[in-house]
Structure formats: C-alpha cells, structure tokens
Scaffold this motif. Structure first.
Motif, PDB file in Angstrom:
ATOM      1  N   GLN A 193      -2.535  11.751  -2.292  1.00 22.74           N
ATOM      2  CA  GLN A 193      -3.756  11.365  -1.592  1.00 22.74           C
ATOM      3  C   GLN A 193      -3.746   9.889  -1.226  1.00 22.74           C
ATOM      4  N   GLY A 194      -4.160   9.605  -0.002  1.00 20.78           N
ATOM      5  CA  GLY A 194      -4.459   8.221   0.339  1.00 20.78           C
ATOM      6  C   GLY A 194      -5.837   7.872  -0.197  1.00 20.78           C
ATOM      7  N   PHE A 195      -6.199   6.599  -0.106  1.00 24.51           N
ATOM      8  CA  PHE A 195      -7.570   6.139  -0.337  1.00 24.51           C
ATOM      9  C   PHE A 195      -7.993   6.097  -1.811  1.00 24.51           C
ATOM     10  N   ILE A 196      -7.719   7.179  -2.581  1.00 26.30           N
ATOM     11  CA  ILE A 196      -8.287   7.225  -3.929  1.00 26.30           C
ATOM     12  C   ILE A 196      -7.368   6.573  -4.965  1.00 26.30           C
ATOM     13  N   CYS A 197      -7.975   6.081  -6.018  1.00 25.12           N
ATOM     14  CA  CYS A 197      -7.205   5.421  -7.087  1.00 25.12           C
ATOM     15  C   CYS A 197      -8.061   5.379  -8.348  1.00 25.12           C
ATOM     16  N   LEU A 198      -7.471   4.816  -9.399  1.00 23.48           N
ATOM     17  CA  LEU A 198      -8.245   4.534 -10.617  1.00 23.48           C
ATOM     18  C   LEU A 198      -8.544   3.045 -10.642  1.00 23.48           C
ATOM     19  N   ASN A 199      -9.633   2.669 -11.289  1.00 23.86           N
ATOM     20  CA  ASN A 199      -9.878   1.231 -11.473  1.00 23.86           C
ATOM     21  C   ASN A 199      -9.360   0.799 -12.849  1.00 23.86           C
ATOM     22  N   ASN A 200      -9.626  -0.443 -13.217  1.00 18.73           N
ATOM     23  CA  ASN A 200      -9.064  -0.958 -14.475  1.00 18.73           C
ATOM     24  C   ASN A 200      -9.649  -0.283 -15.718  1.00 18.73           C
ATOM     25  N   HIS A 201     -10.773   0.439 -15.548  1.00 17.11           N
ATOM     26  CA  HIS A 201     -11.334   1.193 -16.678  1.00 17.11           C
ATOM     27  C   HIS A 201     -10.777   2.614 -16.729  1.00 17.11           C
ATOM     28  N   GLY A 202      -9.913   2.928 -15.742  1.00 20.12           N
ATOM     29  CA  GLY A 202      -9.340   4.279 -15.717  1.00 20.12           C
ATOM     30  C   GLY A 202     -10.291   5.296 -15.100  1.00 20.12           C
ATOM     31  N   THR A 203     -11.333   4.822 -14.414  1.00 25.36           N
ATOM     32  CA  THR A 203     -12.214   5.790 -13.748  1.00 25.36           C
ATOM     33  C   THR A 203     -11.946   5.788 -12.248  1.00 25.36           C
ATOM     34  N   ILE A 204     -12.410   6.859 -11.620  1.00 24.69           N
ATOM     35  CA  ILE A 204     -12.052   7.079 -10.214  1.00 24.69           C
ATOM     36  C   ILE A 204     -12.687   6.030  -9.290  1.00 24.69           C
ATOM     37  N   SER A 205     -11.876   5.546  -8.361  1.00 22.08           N
ATOM     38  CA  SER A 205     -12.329   4.516  -7.441  1.00 22.08           C
ATOM     39  C   SER A 205     -11.618   4.734  -6.101  1.00 22.08           C
ATOM     40  N   ASN A 206     -11.686   3.776  -5.215  1.00 14.31           N
ATOM     41  CA  ASN A 206     -10.964   3.922  -3.937  1.00 14.31           C
ATOM     42  C   ASN A 206     -10.634   2.563  -3.349  1.00 14.31           C
ATOM     43  N   LEU A 207      -9.824   2.612  -2.286  1.00 11.89           N
ATOM     44  CA  LEU A 207      -9.331   1.376  -1.667  1.00 11.89           C
ATOM     45  C   LEU A 207     -10.172   0.982  -0.453  1.00 11.89           C
ATOM     46  N   LYS A 208     -11.421   1.453  -0.415  1.00  5.15           N
ATOM     47  CA  LYS A 208     -12.378   1.173   0.677  1.00  5.15           C
ATOM     48  C   LYS A 208     -12.038   2.014   1.903  1.00  5.15           C
ATOM     49  N   ARG A 209     -13.040   2.156   2.772  1.00  8.37           N
ATOM     50  CA  ARG A 209     -12.909   3.045   3.933  1.00  8.37           C
ATOM     51  C   ARG A 209     -11.661   2.699   4.763  1.00  8.37           C
ATOM     52  N   GLY A 210     -10.987   3.738   5.175  1.00  7.37           N
ATOM     53  CA  GLY A 210      -9.752   3.553   5.945  1.00  7.37           C
ATOM     54  C   GLY A 210      -8.553   3.193   5.073  1.00  7.37           C
ATOM     55  N   GLY A 211      -8.735   3.255   3.743  1.00  8.63           N
ATOM     56  CA  GLY A 211      -7.731   2.726   2.812  1.00  8.63           C
ATOM     57  C   GLY A 211      -6.457   3.537   2.642  1.00  8.63           C
ATOM     58  N   SER A 212      -6.337   4.683   3.306  1.00  4.92           N
ATOM     59  CA  SER A 212      -5.109   5.472   3.140  1.00  4.92           C
ATOM     60  C   SER A 212      -3.876   4.746   3.682  1.00  4.92           C
ATOM     61  N   ASP A 213      -4.068   3.943   4.726  1.00  5.35           N
ATOM     62  CA  ASP A 213      -2.934   3.145   5.241  1.00  5.35           C
ATOM     63  C   ASP A 213      -2.439   2.214   4.133  1.00  5.35           C
ATOM     64  N   TYR A 214      -3.417   1.631   3.431  1.00  4.07           N
ATOM     65  CA  TYR A 214      -3.091   0.689   2.346  1.00  4.07           C
ATOM     66  C   TYR A 214      -2.359   1.424   1.219  1.00  4.07           C
ATOM     67  N   THR A 215      -2.811   2.648   0.887  1.00  7.30           N
ATOM     68  CA  THR A 215      -2.112   3.458  -0.126  1.00  7.30           C
ATOM     69  C   THR A 215      -0.636   3.574   0.249  1.00  7.30           C
ATOM     70  N   ALA A 216      -0.391   3.912   1.542  1.00 10.10           N
ATOM     71  CA  ALA A 216       0.994   4.132   1.975  1.00 10.10           C
ATOM     72  C   ALA A 216       1.828   2.869   1.798  1.00 10.10           C
ATOM     73  N   SER A 217       1.253   1.711   2.126  1.00 11.74           N
ATOM     74  CA  SER A 217       2.075   0.503   2.013  1.00 11.74           C
ATOM     75  C   SER A 217       2.225   0.062   0.552  1.00 11.74           C
ATOM     76  N   ILE A 218       1.237   0.348  -0.287  1.00 10.36           N
ATOM     77  CA  ILE A 218       1.394   0.051  -1.725  1.00 10.36           C
ATOM     78  C   ILE A 218       2.532   0.916  -2.289  1.00 10.36           C
TER      79      ILE A 218
END
Ligand SMILES: Nc1ncnc2c1ncn2[C@@H]1O[C@H](COP(=O)(O)OP(=O)(O)O)[C@@H](O)[C@H]1O
Ligand SMILES: N[C@@H](CC(=O)OP(=O)(O)O)C(=O)O
Length: 438
Positions: free
Chosen positions: A177-202
């Motif tokens: 999945q693009g966009f979604i991630c965990l934060n530093n507490h291990g709970t679900i978060s995201n890379l902000k709207r349109g963030g799937s491009d950022y997922t791919a480059s990470i």
C-alpha cells in the motif's frame, strides 16, 4: 529491482487494473505500490468528517456508495468463486466496521482513510494470483514507519522490508500500500494526501532501487497545469531540483516530498502514463539539461501576512523576532518581500494563523489577505536566462501582489489572486511557450 507506483485512476476501474497487470507482468521481480481506487480516499475523509459532526445518515450513504463501488469492481474483475466470496466478505465486514464507528461516534481518521489502500492492494493481489502471476501482498503496516518528526524511519523500514522480501523470495510482484504507515507509537498513520508517490520513493531508497516509476493518467510532467491550460506538453527530462520545485509549488502529478529520499542516492524517478505505456514520459534524475523556463505550476490556498512597523527601519533583530513566531507554530513561509517599514510573507497552512497574528500584534500592525495563489516558473538557471525578462511583460495584464526572484536560480514566483490564476497561467503560457521563448 524497480519500484512501480500506480495512482488512484490506474486502479480506479476494471479496465485500468487490467492495463496495470499488463505493465507489471513482464517477468522481472518488482515492488508495486498502489493507491486507493480513485475517489475512495475522499469518501473515507467525508465519512470521518460526518462522524465528527455526528451526521449518521450522511455517513451511511457514503459507506453504501463505497461498498457498491468495491463490489462492482470485485465482481467485474474476479471469476473464481472462492476469491470473489472472500473479497465480498471483506467488503461487507469493512462496511460493518465503518457503520460501527459511525454509530459509536468513533472518529479515528487515520484508521478510516487507510481502508482505501488496504482494499485496493488486497483486490489486485487476488486478481494477479487468479491470473497465475506470482504475486505476494506485503502490508505497509509491517515495514513503513515514520518517527516522531514525521520522517521515514529508514533503519526500521530497511530491516523489516528486507525480512519480508526474503520470507518468500522469487515472486514476480510484491504488492504493497502507498500512503499508509505506522507512527512512532506503532499506531496507524499516513504520509498525507497524495503520499503514495512518497511511499514509492521511500521504498526505492530503502532497497536502493534501480528506478522508481510513478504511473498515472498523463504522459509525464507537463510544462503547465493541464487542468487549466490547453495544449500543454510533456517534458522529457527534469533535474531533481526542478521537479522538487514544481511539485512543491503545486504540480499535482508528484507529491512534493517524492524526490527527497532518492535525490542523494541518484535513483531516477520516471513518470509514466498507464493509458499510454509506450509514451516516454518524464525522467527525473541528477542531470541538468538546458536553461530557461521549463514549466509553470500553481499552488492555491495561500495567505499573505503583512507586518508593518515604523520601528522596523534599521532595526536589526526585527526579522528574527518574526521568524521565531513562525518557528514556534511550525508554520513554513513560502515567499517573503521586505520594504523599509513592512514585511509581507506567505503561508500555505493557516492552522495557527490566529495565534501567529496575536503574537505579531504585540509589536507590529498586521494585515491578512487570503485566497492567493503562487504561480511558480521553474527551469535551470532561469534567473540568468536571456529570455526571462520577457515574462515581466505580463505584469501589465495581471495584478501581481508579490514577486520572488533570485531566491534560487531555478525559480521565479509570482503571487496573484486565486481568481486570476487561470488568466495568469494562460498569459505566461502564451508569452513563454507559444512565442518559443525557450
Ligand atoms: N504539470 C503537470 N503535469 C502533469 N500533470 C499535472 C500537472 N499539474 C497538474 N497535473 C495533474 O495531475 C494529475 C495526476 O496526478 P494525480 O491525480 O495525483 O494522479 P494519481 O491519482 O495517479 O496519483 C493529472 O491528471 C493532471 O491533471
Ligand atoms: N489515496 C491517497 C494517497 C494517494 O497518493 O493517492 P493518489 O496516488 O491517487 O494521488 C490520497 O488520495 O491522498
């Protein structure tokens, strides 16, 4: 290994998912990052908004629309009974879960908006497997994590991603999945709207990919915003710096942070069109080709803060005082101009506008102007290029509120009223591209 990201429109219909399949099924091992089916993240955001205001009927209407769309794509794509049933079960339990959140007024925004990518990846993986393609779904929630500053936690990402890739090697396709991630507490978060491009480059940076490809509904970066201007054309090559400026200043095709992870590693980013895979698209890399204006982008939602003080004259420390307030409220400044007694600056995030204004009022007069747009011209060494002065001809036809020239060699920014944006983009287009000034 390459990383290929497909955006919402690429997975937004049965025919487009089939086109994606043709593109990714080429025998080479790759990571495929998917966004949510187009429109579904917006619907999930709406559900979350309605929960906030306890508008239950409205929420349930949107949940029904989402359920219908997901069922329609599933039925049109899958043929095997067991897979179809598993997907239908998933869709109904997602709907039940969302209704539960609505009825109990549980507005967990991050969990709700994650559902779009969780569904699209599950669906496409099932479809690929049904086609006999060696595909494996790896959850972004098992490796993609940001730290407390919101930056990618590369150590965690690398360790976990390589473990997951090695668990079942020899797949042709690893879907995530693009966009979604965990934060530093291990709970679900995201890379902000349109963030799937950022997922791919990470991911590209984490695995030292050979290339990151962003597949969308247009043949690469265009020289002007195609939503406002007719007859724009694709740019064959952009440097990382040029692409970063354009993305930051509103070119929607690329998430503003996409080039950051890959720039220093010199991993190229290629923008491609799912509907026209043979088109060359745009290659973003370290090479700088040509000089002068290459493209124009525009960023809306800009607020101007004009800060005036008689005592600014010759007062060193005045700007420091101002900047400290913006730093305190973690609000980035995009443009700034100064005169003897006033400073005008722009922000794109007005969350703390009230607090910032209150603090500024302690030592200066403050005027706020909203609904502005930054129109940004980008190109290598643009400020020294012989054709650039031509652009100032348009100033007689547009009400330009601020100009930033020389902040970087690659960028000239004009601040205009948002109402004047289409006209400004068109005028610049006519002057620069139609007259072949570049
Ligand atoms: N300079 C530009 N070049 C190309 N596309 C642009 C530009 N500025 C805005 N766009 C818009 O960006 C859209 C693609 O981005 P986006 O909708 O986020 O795609 P996806 O859903 O595939 O991630 C295009 O359809 C186009 O309308
Ligand atoms: N689905 C998310 C993330 C994303 O990047 O989408 P897209 O690739 O369609 O812009 C959003 O709509 O914000």
């Amino acid at each position: 290994m390459k990383v290929l990201k497909f955006g919402g429109t690429s997975v937004g219909s049965i025919s487009n998912i089939k086109k994606v399949t043709e593109i990714i099924h080429d025998g080479e091992s790759k990571i495929v990052v998917l966004s949510a089916i187009s429109g579904s993240t917006n619907k999930l955001v709406e559900i979350s908004e309605f929960i906030k205001t306890n508008q239950q009927e409205e929420s349930k209407k949107i949940i029904q629309e989402l359920t219908d769309k997901y069922l329609e794509v599933t039925k049109g794509l899958l043929t095997e009974k067991t897979r179809t049933e598993a997907l239908e079960k998933y869709i109904y339990s997602l709907a039940d879960h969302l209704i539960y959140l609505v009825e109990n007024e549980l507005n967990n925004y991050n969990e709700i908006v994650a559902q779009g990518e969780l569904f699209s990846t599950y669906l496409v993986n099932q479809y690929l497997q049904e086609q006999g393609i060696k595909s494996r779904l790896i959850s972004a929630l098992d490796f993609m994590r940001i730290d407390k500053e919101g930056e990618p936690d590369y150590f965690y990402i690398q360790q976990n991603l390589s473990r997951l890739l090695n668990e079942k090697p020899e797949q042709e396709i690893y879907i995530t999945q693009g966009f979604i991630c965990l934060n530093n507490h291990g709970t679900i978060s995201n890379l902000k709207r349109g963030g799937s491009d950022y997922t791919a480059s990470i991911i590209g940076a984490a695995i030292r990919a050979e290339e990151v490809q962003i597949w969308t509904d247009i043949d690469g970066f265009h020289n002007n915003d195609p939503r406002f201007i007719e007859n724009t054309h694709s740019i064959a090559q952009l440097s990382f710096d040029e692409a970063a400026e354009l993305a930051y200043f509103g070119a929607k095709i690329l998430h503003p942070q996409t080039v950051i992870p890959v720039r220093n590693l010199e991993i190229p980013v290629r923008l491609k069109n799912t509907n026209l895979p043979e088109a060359e698209g745009t290659l973003i890399c370290n090479k700088v080709i040509g000089e002068g204006i290459k493209a124009i982008a525009a960023k809306d939602g800009i607020t101007v803060i004009k800060i005036k003080s008689e005592r600014m004259l010759l007062a060193h420390g005045f700007l420091k005082k101002i900047f400290e307030i913006f730093e305190k409220y973690e609000t980035a400044i995009d443009m700034i101009t100064t005169s003897e007694i006033a400073v005008s600056l722009t922000i794109d995030n007005p969350t703390y506008l009230q607090e910032i204004t209150t603090e500024l009022l302690k030592f200066a007069y403050v005027e706020i102007e909203e609904n502005k747009t930054i129109v940004c011209l980008v190109g290598n060494n643009i400020i020294h290029h012989e054709t650039t002065p031509q652009l100032f001809k348009i100033l007689q036809d547009v009400n330009v509120r601020m100009i930033a020239y020389g902040g970087s060699n690659n960028n000239i920014s004009l601040l205009v009223n948002t109402n004047d944006k289409p006209k400004t983009l068109q005028l610049l287009n006519d002057y620069i591209f139609k007259l072949n000034l570049v």
